[in-house]
Design a protein around this motif. Structure first.
Motif, PDB file in Angstrom:
ATOM      1  N   GLY B 219       4.434 -16.602  -3.869  1.00 48.48           N
ATOM      2  CA  GLY B 219       5.557 -15.926  -4.518  1.00 48.48           C
ATOM      3  C   GLY B 219       5.301 -15.521  -5.958  1.00 48.48           C
ATOM      4  N   ARG B 220       4.018 -15.468  -6.350  1.00 53.70           N
ATOM      5  CA  ARG B 220       3.697 -15.097  -7.737  1.00 53.70           C
ATOM      6  C   ARG B 220       4.092 -13.650  -8.060  1.00 53.70           C
ATOM      7  NH1 ARG B 220       3.408 -19.876  -8.710  1.00 53.70           N
ATOM      8  NH2 ARG B 220       1.506 -21.093  -8.862  1.00 53.70           N
ATOM      9  N   LEU B 221       4.203 -12.831  -7.010  1.00 52.18           N
ATOM     10  CA  LEU B 221       4.523 -11.420  -7.251  1.00 52.18           C
ATOM     11  C   LEU B 221       6.012 -11.202  -7.489  1.00 52.18           C
ATOM     12  CD1 LEU B 221       2.229  -9.917  -4.470  1.00 52.18           C
ATOM     13  CD2 LEU B 221       1.794  -9.893  -6.917  1.00 52.18           C
ATOM     14  N   LYS B 222       6.788 -12.239  -7.233  1.00 51.65           N
ATOM     15  CA  LYS B 222       8.240 -12.108  -7.434  1.00 51.65           C
ATOM     16  C   LYS B 222       8.604 -12.331  -8.904  1.00 51.65           C
ATOM     17  CE  LYS B 222       9.479 -13.675  -2.811  1.00 51.65           C
ATOM     18  NZ  LYS B 222       9.773 -14.880  -2.046  1.00 51.65           N
ATOM     19  N   VAL B 223       7.756 -13.084  -9.603  1.00 51.87           N
ATOM     20  CA  VAL B 223       8.056 -13.427 -10.994  1.00 51.87           C
ATOM     21  C   VAL B 223       7.575 -12.284 -11.891  1.00 51.87           C
ATOM     22  CG1 VAL B 223       7.786 -15.192 -12.782  1.00 51.87           C
ATOM     23  CG2 VAL B 223       7.613 -15.823 -10.367  1.00 51.87           C
ATOM     24  N   ARG B 227       3.528 -11.207 -13.394  1.00 53.82           N
ATOM     25  CA  ARG B 227       3.088 -10.389 -12.261  1.00 53.82           C
ATOM     26  C   ARG B 227       1.953  -9.437 -12.650  1.00 53.82           C
ATOM     27  NH1 ARG B 227       7.913  -8.086  -9.576  1.00 53.82           N
ATOM     28  NH2 ARG B 227       7.974  -6.618 -11.290  1.00 53.82           N
ATOM     29  N   ARG B 228       2.089  -8.828 -13.825  1.00 56.36           N
ATOM     30  CA  ARG B 228       1.083  -7.844 -14.225  1.00 56.36           C
ATOM     31  C   ARG B 228      -0.300  -8.489 -14.369  1.00 56.36           C
ATOM     32  NH1 ARG B 228       3.021  -3.470 -18.473  1.00 56.36           N
ATOM     33  NH2 ARG B 228       4.488  -3.150 -16.786  1.00 56.36           N
ATOM     34  N   LEU B 229      -0.308  -9.715 -14.885  1.00 63.31           N
ATOM     35  CA  LEU B 229      -1.581 -10.436 -15.025  1.00 63.31           C
ATOM     36  C   LEU B 229      -2.210 -10.667 -13.647  1.00 63.31           C
ATOM     37  CD1 LEU B 229      -3.617 -12.115 -16.769  1.00 63.31           C
ATOM     38  CD2 LEU B 229      -2.177 -14.083 -16.253  1.00 63.31           C
ATOM     39  N   PHE B 230      -1.389 -11.146 -12.719  1.00 66.78           N
ATOM     40  CA  PHE B 230      -1.906 -11.402 -11.360  1.00 66.78           C
ATOM     41  C   PHE B 230      -2.386 -10.112 -10.702  1.00 66.78           C
ATOM     42  CE2 PHE B 230       0.819 -15.294 -11.609  1.00 66.78           C
ATOM     43  CZ  PHE B 230      -0.218 -16.200 -11.457  1.00 66.78           C
ATOM     44  N   LEU B 231      -1.622  -9.031 -10.923  1.00 70.23           N
ATOM     45  CA  LEU B 231      -2.000  -7.754 -10.311  1.00 70.23           C
ATOM     46  C   LEU B 231      -3.291  -7.213 -10.924  1.00 70.23           C
ATOM     47  CD1 LEU B 231       1.496  -6.043  -9.993  1.00 70.23           C
ATOM     48  CD2 LEU B 231       0.085  -6.927  -8.154  1.00 70.23           C
ATOM     49  N   GLY B 307      15.282  -5.344  -9.192  1.00 67.09           N
ATOM     50  CA  GLY B 307      15.403  -6.066  -7.915  1.00 67.09           C
ATOM     51  C   GLY B 307      14.504  -5.502  -6.819  1.00 67.09           C
ATOM     52  N   LEU B 308      14.110  -4.249  -6.986  1.00 70.16           N
ATOM     53  CA  LEU B 308      13.339  -3.587  -5.925  1.00 70.16           C
ATOM     54  C   LEU B 308      11.830  -3.785  -6.062  1.00 70.16           C
ATOM     55  CD1 LEU B 308      15.134  -0.100  -6.019  1.00 70.16           C
ATOM     56  CD2 LEU B 308      15.347  -1.804  -4.235  1.00 70.16           C
ATOM     57  N   LEU B 309      11.395  -3.843  -7.346  1.00 71.45           N
ATOM     58  CA  LEU B 309       9.944  -3.794  -7.599  1.00 71.45           C
ATOM     59  C   LEU B 309       9.141  -4.855  -6.863  1.00 71.45           C
ATOM     60  CD1 LEU B 309       8.964  -2.815 -11.207  1.00 71.45           C
ATOM     61  CD2 LEU B 309       9.086  -1.479  -9.126  1.00 71.45           C
ATOM     62  N   SER B 310       9.627  -6.111  -6.965  1.00 76.22           N
ATOM     63  CA  SER B 310       8.829  -7.185  -6.352  1.00 76.22           C
ATOM     64  C   SER B 310       8.672  -6.950  -4.853  1.00 76.22           C
ATOM     65  CB  SER B 310       9.434  -8.550  -6.646  1.00 76.22           C
ATOM     66  OG  SER B 310      10.723  -8.601  -6.097  1.00 76.22           O
ATOM     67  N   GLY B 311       9.737  -6.445  -4.212  1.00 79.84           N
ATOM     68  CA  GLY B 311       9.673  -6.151  -2.779  1.00 79.84           C
ATOM     69  C   GLY B 311       8.599  -5.124  -2.462  1.00 79.84           C
ATOM     70  N   TYR B 312       8.550  -4.060  -3.259  1.00 83.80           N
ATOM     71  CA  TYR B 312       7.555  -3.012  -3.009  1.00 83.80           C
ATOM     72  C   TYR B 312       6.126  -3.476  -3.341  1.00 83.80           C
ATOM     73  CZ  TYR B 312      10.873   0.524  -1.640  1.00 83.80           C
ATOM     74  OH  TYR B 312      11.811   1.221  -0.946  1.00 83.80           O
ATOM     75  N   VAL B 313       6.018  -4.246  -4.416  1.00 82.98           N
ATOM     76  CA  VAL B 313       4.694  -4.776  -4.774  1.00 82.98           C
ATOM     77  C   VAL B 313       4.191  -5.667  -3.630  1.00 82.98           C
ATOM     78  CG1 VAL B 313       3.469  -6.345  -6.331  1.00 82.98           C
ATOM     79  CG2 VAL B 313       4.973  -4.606  -7.267  1.00 82.98           C
ATOM     80  N   MET B 314       5.101  -6.498  -3.119  1.00 86.28           N
ATOM     81  CA  MET B 314       4.703  -7.417  -2.044  1.00 86.28           C
ATOM     82  C   MET B 314       4.343  -6.659  -0.759  1.00 86.28           C
ATOM     83  SD  MET B 314       7.051 -10.735  -2.662  1.00 86.28           S
ATOM     84  CE  MET B 314       6.311 -11.752  -1.415  1.00 86.28           C
ATOM     85  N   LYS B 315       5.151  -5.638  -0.445  1.00 84.68           N
ATOM     86  CA  LYS B 315       4.855  -4.832   0.751  1.00 84.68           C
ATOM     87  C   LYS B 315       3.472  -4.175   0.618  1.00 84.68           C
ATOM     88  CE  LYS B 315       9.398  -3.439   2.407  1.00 84.68           C
ATOM     89  NZ  LYS B 315      10.417  -2.407   2.343  1.00 84.68           N
ATOM     90  N   THR B 316       3.199  -3.644  -0.572  1.00 87.16           N
ATOM     91  CA  THR B 316       1.909  -2.983  -0.805  1.00 87.16           C
ATOM     92  C   THR B 316       0.763  -3.990  -0.662  1.00 87.16           C
ATOM     93  OG1 THR B 316       3.058  -1.589  -2.380  1.00 87.16           O
ATOM     94  CG2 THR B 316       0.679  -1.448  -2.409  1.00 87.16           C
ATOM     95  N   TYR B 317       0.978  -5.199  -1.193  1.00 90.96           N
ATOM     96  CA  TYR B 317      -0.062  -6.221  -1.091  1.00 90.96           C
ATOM     97  C   TYR B 317      -0.287  -6.627   0.370  1.00 90.96           C
ATOM     98  CZ  TYR B 317      -2.333  -7.778  -5.324  1.00 90.96           C
ATOM     99  OH  TYR B 317      -3.199  -7.869  -6.374  1.00 90.96           O
ATOM    100  N   TRP B 318       0.810  -6.775   1.090  1.00 92.95           N
ATOM    101  CA  TRP B 318       0.687  -7.163   2.507  1.00 92.95           C
ATOM    102  C   TRP B 318      -0.094  -6.099   3.275  1.00 92.95           C
ATOM    103  CZ3 TRP B 318       1.021 -11.340   5.313  1.00 92.95           C
ATOM    104  CH2 TRP B 318       1.065 -11.229   6.708  1.00 92.95           C
ATOM    105  N   PHE B 319       0.266  -4.842   3.000  1.00 94.59           N
ATOM    106  CA  PHE B 319      -0.435  -3.708   3.621  1.00 94.59           C
ATOM    107  C   PHE B 319      -1.938  -3.790   3.300  1.00 94.59           C
ATOM    108  CE2 PHE B 319      -1.940   0.748   3.099  1.00 94.59           C
ATOM    109  CZ  PHE B 319      -1.775   1.191   4.402  1.00 94.59           C
TER     110      PHE B 319
END
Lengths: 145, 338
Positions: B219-223, B227-231, B307-319
């Motif tokens: 869940g690091r991408l939710k924070v 997040r930018r550091l992890f990305l 509220g949307l960003l983490s969802g999209y970042v996570m979807k992109t990572y999953w993809f």
């Protein structure tokens, strides 16, 4: 559908595609040059026989030369084809002609092998060529037990 | 020029793209130049309505350009029998290297930018009041310039194909003993480099996939804070992975998959392996996903998209994880069965 289910289906599909493709590729049994992968025309074929009796096959003298100059596997002898009869002959006894006839469009090989000197001379005369030394001489010393 | 079905498709897409690209570019420029921070709501609504058509055009245009990348290589592959000396796509690239080589670098950049823009477009559409409209249009302006350049390049490539050109075989570049892909790892790892490259390929891929899966699962991408550091670490690992995979493909994977131990041409995989396009595409999508996720965090940050960003970042990572895993699986199957 959960993402895990979708991912599972996708990965199963991927496995099926890759397995099918790999099996199809394996079933293709064309004679291909061990150096550049081009299909081998029997009349220009060159074989390098390794000391362990394995053979490397090439589509031209150029490819055989390139392979031999790069690899360190011990070679027993090299066989070329007489361009007149298609007969397999030891590379050390063949006559070679560099002429305007290209045997392979991919690497522009112009060196031809003949068993008889008169055939080599006739080819050289007909196609603006000249008799040249055995191209393998510089890079390959025949194996002496 | 060599005319065949693929040349016609390439030219058709290029001409369409130039026309649509020019319209999109002008529309985006006009709307961006009129967009003011302190404008009235009526004015803003009017501009958004005007932008609507430009955005629809952009989606069509960018969709076309995304499928153009594989078409470009299929077209080059279709020229192989017509060019003396060409055994694979590499040989065709030697007909006009001054045009084709830059195009080979431009295509992935355009693909990446288009992908990034489409994600931003979707995020903005999901938000209530199009908070990213100006950024989106400004980004579209840049993407349009790249798309037009790419399309002009395609036309130049098609017209530069002279069937009378004699080119050299790929072996003179990829199979020479002092090729860079052999010399660089040899100088770092020593003469045993060939034995180490394949394990390195797996380690590098598994580290990247593991890292992506790790920060996704934890869940690091939710924070938002870190997040930018992890990305950015993800992007760094992806770049390292690209280098390792390139070396592995040239030095070990291509020779093994082609059953030609001394032939190191990765272009041959595209013409010889029926599914090479798929495993390369999955790898590219997986790698680009790390950049797209980073780009989302960089470009799409706004109070309304929080509220949307983490969802999209996570979807992109999953993809990205799925794509990289798919590519790794496919190559492993080929290495095992082949």
């Amino acid at each position: 559908m959960s993402k895990w289910f979708k991912t599972g289906i996708f990965l199963i599909l991927i496995i099926a595609v890759a397995s099918g493709s790999a099996i199809y590729k394996k079933s293709q049994r064309f004679e291909k040059c061990d150096f550049d992968g081009v299909h081998i025309k029997p009349i220009y074929r060159v074989d390098a026989i390794l000391k362990n009796n394995d053979a490397k096959r090439f589509d031209s003298i150029y490819c055989a030369y390139m392979w031999l100059s790069e690899n360190k596997e011990p070679i027993s002898h090299i066989m070329v084809r007489d361009e007149v009869t298609g007969e397999k002959i030891d590379a050390s006894i063949a006559y070679y002609v560099d002429s305007e006839i290209i045997t392979n469009n991919v690497n522009n090989n112009r060196v031809h092998a003949f068993l008889k000197l008169e055939d080599a001379e006739r080819h050289a005369k007909s196609y603006k060529g000249r008799i040249v030394k055995n191209p393998f001489e510089k890079i390959f010393m025949p194996y002496k037990p | 020029m060599i005319i065949n079905a693929f040349t016609i498709i390439l030219l058709f897409f290029a001409v369409i793209s130039i026309v649509l690209g020019a319209v999109t570019l002008v529309s985006a420029f006009l709307i961006v130049s009129r967009w003011k921070r302190d404008m009235t709501n009526e004015r803003r609504t009017m501009l958004e309505k005007k932008a609507y058509l430009a955005l629809i055009l952009a989606v069509v245009l960018l969709g076309i350009r995304m499928i153009n990348w594989p078409i470009f290589y299929i077209t080059l592959g279709s020229y192989i029998p017509d060019i003396t000396g060409a055994m694979c796509i590499y040989g065709v690239t030697q007909v006009a290297p001054a045009i084709i080589k830059p195009m080979e670098f431009l295509k992935p950049v355009v693909f990446f930018l288009i992908g990034q823009w489409l994600i931003i477009y979707i995020i903005d559409k999901t938000a209530k009041s199009y908070p990213l409209m100006k950024k989106k249009l400004f980004f579209l302006l840049i993407v349009s310039i790249f798309v037009i350049a790419d399309s002009i390049g395609d036309i130049a490539v098609a017209f530069s194909m002279d069937p009378n050109t004699v080119v050299s075989c790929c072996t003179v570049v990829f199979d020479i003993a002092d090729r860079p892909s052999a010399m660089i790892p040899q100088s770092i790892l020593g003469p045993v480099y060939k034995n180490l490259i394949l394990p390195l390929y797996y380690v590098s891929n598994l580290i990247l996939i593991g890292y992506m899966a790790g920060i996704y699962g934890l869940g690091r991408l939710k924070v938002e804070d870190k997040r930018r550091l992890f990305l950015s670490i993800g992007v760094f690992l992806a770049v390292l992975n690209v280098i390792t995979v390139l070396l592995a493909v040239i030095e070990v994977i291509a020779p093994r998959l082609l059953n030609l131990p001394y032939h190191h041409d990765p272009y041959d995989l595209l013409t010889e392996m029926p599914d090479a396009g798929i495993f390369f595409a999955l790898f590219i999508l997986g790698i680009f996903s790390t950049g797209w996720a980073f780009g989302i965090d960089m470009i799409a940050r706004h109070d309304e998209t929080k509220g949307l960003l983490s969802g999209y970042v996570m979807k992109t990572y999953w993809f990205g994880i799925v794509c990289l895993l798919g590519s790794l699986l496919m190559i492993s199957i080929h290495l095992t069965i082949g």
